[in-house]
Design a protein around this motif. Structure first.
Motif, PDB file in Angstrom:
ATOM      1  N   ASP A   3       0.699  -6.383   9.795  1.00  0.00           N
ATOM      2  CA  ASP A   3       0.639  -7.923   8.806  1.00  0.00           C
ATOM      3  C   ASP A   3       1.302  -6.994   7.891  1.00  0.00           C
ATOM      4  OD1 ASP A   3      -1.318  -8.529  10.650  1.00  0.00           O
ATOM      5  OD2 ASP A   3      -2.992  -7.473   9.400  1.00  0.00           O
ATOM      6  N   GLY A   4       2.850  -6.858   8.175  1.00  0.00           N
ATOM      7  CA  GLY A   4       3.920  -6.548   7.312  1.00  0.00           C
ATOM      8  C   GLY A   4       3.501  -5.822   6.342  1.00  0.00           C
ATOM      9  N   VAL A   5       2.328  -4.844   6.375  1.00  0.00           N
ATOM     10  CA  VAL A   5       2.069  -3.654   5.581  1.00  0.00           C
ATOM     11  C   VAL A   5       2.710  -2.985   6.168  1.00  0.00           C
ATOM     12  CG1 VAL A   5       0.173  -2.376   4.037  1.00  0.00           C
ATOM     13  CG2 VAL A   5       0.427  -4.907   4.209  1.00  0.00           C
ATOM     14  N   LEU A   6       3.523  -1.471   4.878  1.00  0.00           N
ATOM     15  CA  LEU A   6       3.535  -0.262   6.037  1.00  0.00           C
ATOM     16  C   LEU A   6       2.485   0.452   6.060  1.00  0.00           C
ATOM     17  CD1 LEU A   6       6.284   1.749   6.280  1.00  0.00           C
ATOM     18  CD2 LEU A   6       6.031   2.305   3.991  1.00  0.00           C
ATOM     19  N   ASP A   7       2.487   1.279   7.259  1.00  0.00           N
ATOM     20  CA  ASP A   7       0.866   2.419   7.059  1.00  0.00           C
ATOM     21  C   ASP A   7       1.828   3.625   6.232  1.00  0.00           C
ATOM     22  OD1 ASP A   7      -0.548   4.232   8.122  1.00  0.00           O
ATOM     23  OD2 ASP A   7      -0.381   3.749  10.465  1.00  0.00           O
ATOM     24  N   GLU A   8       0.378   4.145   5.276  1.00  0.00           N
ATOM     25  CA  GLU A   8       1.101   5.163   4.630  1.00  0.00           C
ATOM     26  C   GLU A   8       1.214   6.426   5.279  1.00  0.00           C
ATOM     27  OE1 GLU A   8      -1.065   4.529   1.075  1.00  0.00           O
ATOM     28  OE2 GLU A   8      -0.131   3.409  -0.198  1.00  0.00           O
ATOM     29  N   ARG A   9      -0.250   5.913   6.224  1.00  0.00           N
ATOM     30  CA  ARG A   9       0.070   7.085   7.005  1.00  0.00           C
ATOM     31  C   ARG A   9       0.503   7.756   8.382  1.00  0.00           C
ATOM     32  NH1 ARG A   9      -5.314   5.666   9.861  1.00  0.00           N
ATOM     33  NH2 ARG A   9      -4.098   3.823  10.278  1.00  0.00           N
ATOM     34  N   SER A  10       1.647   7.177   8.541  1.00  0.00           N
ATOM     35  CA  SER A  10       2.784   6.888   9.486  1.00  0.00           C
ATOM     36  C   SER A  10       4.077   8.050   8.156  1.00  0.00           C
ATOM     37  CB  SER A  10       3.984   6.432   9.344  1.00  0.00           C
ATOM     38  OG  SER A  10       4.193   5.573   8.423  1.00  0.00           O
ATOM     39  N   MET A  11       4.660   8.771   8.383  1.00  0.00           N
ATOM     40  CA  MET A  11       5.655   9.933   8.418  1.00  0.00           C
ATOM     41  C   MET A  11       6.958   9.006   6.946  1.00  0.00           C
ATOM     42  SD  MET A  11       7.241  12.431   7.428  1.00  0.00           S
ATOM     43  CE  MET A  11       6.693  12.921   8.844  1.00  0.00           C
ATOM     44  N   LEU A  12       6.977   7.725   7.360  1.00  0.00           N
ATOM     45  CA  LEU A  12       8.103   6.694   6.520  1.00  0.00           C
ATOM     46  C   LEU A  12       6.981   6.656   5.526  1.00  0.00           C
ATOM     47  CD1 LEU A  12      10.624   5.569   5.536  1.00  0.00           C
ATOM     48  CD2 LEU A  12       9.785   3.875   6.839  1.00  0.00           C
ATOM     49  N   GLY A  13       5.481   6.138   5.791  1.00  0.00           N
ATOM     50  CA  GLY A  13       4.654   5.851   4.653  1.00  0.00           C
ATOM     51  C   GLY A  13       4.661   6.985   3.484  1.00  0.00           C
ATOM     52  N   ARG A  14       4.403   8.487   3.931  1.00  0.00           N
ATOM     53  CA  ARG A  14       4.019   9.516   3.450  1.00  0.00           C
ATOM     54  C   ARG A  14       5.551   9.170   2.564  1.00  0.00           C
ATOM     55  NH1 ARG A  14       1.412  13.755   7.387  1.00  0.00           N
ATOM     56  NH2 ARG A  14       2.862  12.749   9.235  1.00  0.00           N
ATOM     57  N   VAL A  15       6.617   9.718   2.865  1.00  0.00           N
ATOM     58  CA  VAL A  15       8.093   9.579   2.212  1.00  0.00           C
ATOM     59  C   VAL A  15       8.174   8.379   1.725  1.00  0.00           C
ATOM     60  CG1 VAL A  15      10.956   9.239   2.439  1.00  0.00           C
ATOM     61  CG2 VAL A  15       9.533  10.602   4.126  1.00  0.00           C
ATOM     62  N   MET A  16       7.397   7.681   1.452  1.00  0.00           N
ATOM     63  CA  MET A  16       7.737   6.900   0.121  1.00  0.00           C
ATOM     64  C   MET A  16       6.968   6.669  -1.092  1.00  0.00           C
ATOM     65  SD  MET A  16      10.335   4.666   0.786  1.00  0.00           S
ATOM     66  CE  MET A  16      10.203   3.268  -0.647  1.00  0.00           C
ATOM     67  N   ARG A  17       5.436   7.253  -0.268  1.00  0.00           N
ATOM     68  CA  ARG A  17       4.431   7.334  -1.200  1.00  0.00           C
ATOM     69  C   ARG A  17       5.146   8.970  -1.744  1.00  0.00           C
ATOM     70  NH1 ARG A  17      -0.717   9.168   2.557  1.00  0.00           N
ATOM     71  NH2 ARG A  17      -1.158  10.256   0.630  1.00  0.00           N
ATOM     72  N   LEU A  18       5.859   9.562  -1.610  1.00  0.00           N
ATOM     73  CA  LEU A  18       6.707  10.716  -2.248  1.00  0.00           C
ATOM     74  C   LEU A  18       7.262  10.687  -3.221  1.00  0.00           C
ATOM     75  CD1 LEU A  18       6.138  13.584  -2.175  1.00  0.00           C
ATOM     76  CD2 LEU A  18       7.784  13.930  -0.558  1.00  0.00           C
ATOM     77  N   LEU A  19       8.779   9.270  -2.354  1.00  0.00           N
ATOM     78  CA  LEU A  19       9.563   8.901  -3.892  1.00  0.00           C
ATOM     79  C   LEU A  19       8.615   8.415  -4.540  1.00  0.00           C
ATOM     80  CD1 LEU A  19      12.152   7.829  -1.160  1.00  0.00           C
ATOM     81  CD2 LEU A  19      11.947   9.901  -2.316  1.00  0.00           C
ATOM     82  N   ASP A  20       7.692   7.663  -4.559  1.00  0.00           N
ATOM     83  CA  ASP A  20       7.427   6.888  -5.686  1.00  0.00           C
ATOM     84  C   ASP A  20       6.404   7.074  -6.236  1.00  0.00           C
ATOM     85  OD1 ASP A  20       7.881   4.057  -4.912  1.00  0.00           O
ATOM     86  OD2 ASP A  20       6.390   3.538  -2.893  1.00  0.00           O
ATOM     87  N   ALA A  21       6.087   8.492  -6.020  1.00  0.00           N
ATOM     88  CA  ALA A  21       5.611   9.847  -7.222  1.00  0.00           C
ATOM     89  C   ALA A  21       6.100   9.925  -8.721  1.00  0.00           C
ATOM     90  CB  ALA A  21       4.788  10.391  -6.692  1.00  0.00           C
ATOM     91  N   PHE A  22       7.852   9.220  -8.363  1.00  0.00           N
ATOM     92  CA  PHE A  22       8.487  10.347  -9.751  1.00  0.00           C
ATOM     93  C   PHE A  22       8.121   8.953 -10.325  1.00  0.00           C
ATOM     94  CE2 PHE A  22       9.717  12.948  -6.550  1.00  0.00           C
ATOM     95  CZ  PHE A  22       9.586  13.530  -7.055  1.00  0.00           C
ATOM     96  N   GLY A  23       7.967   9.147 -11.715  1.00  0.00           N
ATOM     97  CA  GLY A  23       8.363   8.301 -12.743  1.00  0.00           C
ATOM     98  C   GLY A  23       9.599   8.052 -13.280  1.00  0.00           C
ATOM     99  N   SER A  24       9.597   7.295 -14.373  1.00  0.00           N
ATOM    100  CA  SER A  24      11.346   6.540 -15.085  1.00  0.00           C
ATOM    101  C   SER A  24      11.664   7.384 -15.788  1.00  0.00           C
ATOM    102  CB  SER A  24      10.407   5.056 -15.567  1.00  0.00           C
ATOM    103  OG  SER A  24       9.757   5.822 -16.167  1.00  0.00           O
ATOM    104  N   ASP A  25      11.057   8.664 -16.552  1.00  0.00           N
ATOM    105  CA  ASP A  25      11.334   9.827 -17.538  1.00  0.00           C
ATOM    106  C   ASP A  25      12.252  10.536 -16.879  1.00  0.00           C
ATOM    107  OD1 ASP A  25       9.938  11.293 -15.690  1.00  0.00           O
ATOM    108  OD2 ASP A  25       7.609  10.817 -17.802  1.00  0.00           O
ATOM    109  N   GLY A  26      12.614  10.238 -15.414  1.00  0.00           N
ATOM    110  CA  GLY A  26      13.267  11.797 -14.721  1.00  0.00           C
ATOM    111  C   GLY A  26      12.455  13.040 -14.671  1.00  0.00           C
ATOM    112  N   ARG A  27      11.365  13.844 -15.225  1.00  0.00           N
ATOM    113  CA  ARG A  27      10.704  14.393 -15.516  1.00  0.00           C
ATOM    114  C   ARG A  27      11.279  15.461 -14.324  1.00  0.00           C
ATOM    115  NH1 ARG A  27       5.497  16.774 -15.398  1.00  0.00           N
ATOM    116  NH2 ARG A  27       4.880  14.681 -14.945  1.00  0.00           N
TER     117      ARG A  27
END
Length: 258
Positions: A3-27
């Protein structure tokens, strides 16, 4: 993807969760913090992060992981945004010289604004925007400018959802916001009066394609204590129209060559 939603359990979904975890402060973030933010087990985070380092999407240091240069390089290959950015920046520089205030370029992504360029002078206001950052459409001048030209369906969709109140000045009444969007069409510019951040005001104009769809929008932003958005409306509109004119000529040349 269902339904147009990325499965967060898939490998790509986990990669995106990992990348999205980084904040804008560059820490930098360590494995434990990444695991906590994503809910992914630490051994899996270690394995995925290692692969992302090899792909240059992350960089590793003794302090932890950071987003890598490869992400920036990939982002700059996005054809539509790159063309708008290349054309708009000279007009933004002219606008910065005229206003001596912060100038933004934003594009529409779903129901949000994504900022793809930001120029500031020595006395630029403290604003929450950042390159690659997102803001709601309803409380930013760029967002209102883009939304007003996105068609009735897009407007109805945004106005049917709860509108987040970012400050006491944020317009959260759908009828009042619809009236403002109609004024944007009539005037050619949109305004923000401390609606996303207290003390910050803004004026924006859309960069329209030959079919009238918004390719992006340019804004000038400054502190409410000294900046008068209406005084710079003509300059902001001229910058956006100038960029639109060049993009239209490029499109005509590409059509003729194809």
């Amino acid at each position: 993807m269902a339904d147009g939603v990325l499965d967060e359990r898939s490998m790509l979904g986990r990669v995106m969760r990992l990348l999205d975890a980084f904040g804008s402060d560059g820490r930098p973030l360590g494995l434990s913090e990444l695991s906590r933010r994503t809910g992914i087990p630490k051994p899996t985070v270690h394995r995925i992060a290692g692969d992302l380092v090899l792909a240059r999407l992350l960089t590793a240091s003794p302090e932890g992981f950071r987003l890598g240069r490869g992400l920036f390089e990939l982002g700059m290959r996005a054809a539509a945004e790159r063309s708008v950015l290349e054309v708009a920046v000279p007009f933004m520089q002219d606008l910065l010289a005229r206003t001596q205030e912060t100038v933004h370029l934003g594009v529409l992504d779903g129901d949000e604004v994504v900022y793809i360029s930001k120029l500031g002078g020595h006395r630029q206001a403290s604003v929450p925007s950042r390159l690659g950052g997102r803001m709601p459409l309803h409380c930013t001048a760029i967002g209102k400018s883009l939304l007003a030209h996105s068609g009735p369906e897009a407007i109805d969709r945004v106005l049917s959802q709860p509108l987040e109140r970012r400050t006491r000045h944020t317009i959260v009444a759908p009828g009042l916001l619809r009236t403002q969007l109609e004024q944007v069409i009539e005037q050619g510019v949109a305004y923000e009066n401390e609606e996303s951040t207290l003390g910050v005001v803004c004026v924006a104009a859309p960069i329209l394609g030959v079919d009238g769809t918004p390719l992006g929008a340019i804004s000038a932003t400054g502190p409410a204590t000294r900046f008068r958005p209406s005084a710079h409306a003509t300059s902001v509109r001229a910058a956006a129209d100038g960029a639109a004119s060049i993009l239209a000529r490029r499109a005509q040349v590409q059509t003729a060559d194809s």
